[in-house]
Motif scaffolding. Structure first.
Motif: not given
Length: 369
Positions: A134-138, A159-161, A164-166
């Motif tokens: 969660p810390l990396l999602e922004t 995969a989640r990042l 999110l297009g990160t």
């Protein structure tokens, strides 16, 4: 020619490979003066000299040692001293200072149990590995630094990042080497400006040490736990112990006087202070061993012994040590096989003024690997 060597947390990598047993023993015993190698006692300082001499390929030019950001300064001192036996030109860099970007992205430096996260505007945070997603999602971009021997992030996090297009990239040994060389001052070029929250750069020539960092100091001891109990808290890492202490208090090793060797963290003027010790011991034997030790001291030195006490919201063996002009309230907790003792020293009758500091230190004390 400059040689770059990655030191810790699980291995030592340079241009050549040292015998695995040498490396393992050197890392496991870096906080001790002596170690057993092939069932023979050896000086740890000498073992580190041998390890670096091999991995650097006998090179006698400038030597750059890249160490974990969360390592205490004492460990960096050990490897720096070993490096100076080879060459007077030694540079020690923390991994989090090697971003390799413009400082706008987020860097994640992994270890076995937690991660150091350096984000723009927030500096370096220490977080459990399980809490990192969660810390990396922004983040606008993420650079993941996985030292050799450390498990990578779970694929689901990356995969989640990407979902999110990160942008996500990984740094290998070549990337560490190139970033370390790029961080060094060049003849005729002024050193780069330290990035906010970046790790310290310690440049050693002979016995001289110069620290260059935003805010100064050895940054491994100025990381903030997440979430911090107070913005003025820093995470002190010493040996196998990490504990939150007041950011402005200074720390020193104490090896003389009554009591065990310990780290003393104190306010300006030396009072109040925290005393932190560590040893191997299980929950089952901690109360009884303390009871025996206390019984061997003069009557009145140790009082209010409670084997079922509580401090900082966790079970603890508690007691009070009274010496001339001071009173220290001790709390002993365990984390796995590690026994952590934290003493809060103050002037008699003034312990309430530092109770919050004591409770927070006990609450956050934990073992690291």
């Amino acid at each position: 020619m400059t040689t770059v060597v990655e030191v810790g947390p699980c291995t030592v990598r340079g241009t050549e490979a040292a015998p695995p047993e040498w490396v393992s023993v050197a890392l496991d015993c870096i906080d001790d003066p002596l170690a057993l190698l092939d069932e023979r006692p050896v000086e740890v300082s000498g073992l580190w000299r041998d390890v670096l001499a091999v991995v650097a390929g006998g090179h006698d030019g400038a030597l750059v040692l890249v160490v974990p950001t969360w390592w205490p300064s004492g460990r960096a001192d050990v490897v720096a001293a070993a490096g100076r036996a080879m060459t007077p030109e030694v540079v020690v860099l923390q991994r989090s200072s090697l971003s390799g970007d413009d400082g706008a992205g987020t860097l994640v430096e992994l270890s076995a149990d937690f991660a150091v996260v350096r984000s723009p505007g927030t500096g370096c945070l220490v977080v459990p590995r399980d809490d990192i997603g969660p810390l990396l999602e922004t983040a606008t971009s993420v650079l993941i630094d996985v030292p050799a021997g450390v498990a990578p992030l779970p694929p689901a996090v990356c995969a989640r990042l990407r979902q999110l297009g990160t942008p996500v990239s990984h740094r290998d040994h070549t990337g560490v080497r190139d970033a370390a060389l790029a961080a060094l001052p060049r003849p005729g070029r002024r050193p780069g400006r330290p990035r906010p929250g970046g790790g310290a750069i310690a440049v050693l020539a002979g016995a001289a040490v110069t620290a260059v960092a935003a805010g100064g100091g050895w940054a491994a001891q100025n990381l903030s736990p997440r979430p911090p109990a107070d913005p003025a808290t820093r995470l002190l890492v010493e040996g196998r112990v990490a504990v939150a202490v007041p950011a402005q208090w200074t720390d020193e090793r104490v090896t003389t006087g009554p009591g065990s060797a310990r780290v003393r963290v104190s306010a300006a003027g030396g009072s109040p202070a925290l005393h932190i010790t560590q040893s191997v011991g299980s929950t089952a034997d901690v109360a009884e061993s303390l009871r025996r030790a206390i019984g061997s001291e003069p009557v009145g030195v140790f009082v209010d012994f409670d084997p079922s006490g509580e401090r900082g919201g966790r079970p603890a063996v508690t007691y009070v040590e009274r010496r001339a002009g001071s009173e220290t309230r001790w709390s002993v907790v365990t984390d796995g096989d590690l026994r952590i003792a934290i003493g809060c020293q103050s002037t008699p009758g003034l312990d309430a003024a530092v109770e919050d500091v004591c409770a927070e230190a006990v609450r956050t004390a934990h073992a690291v690997s």
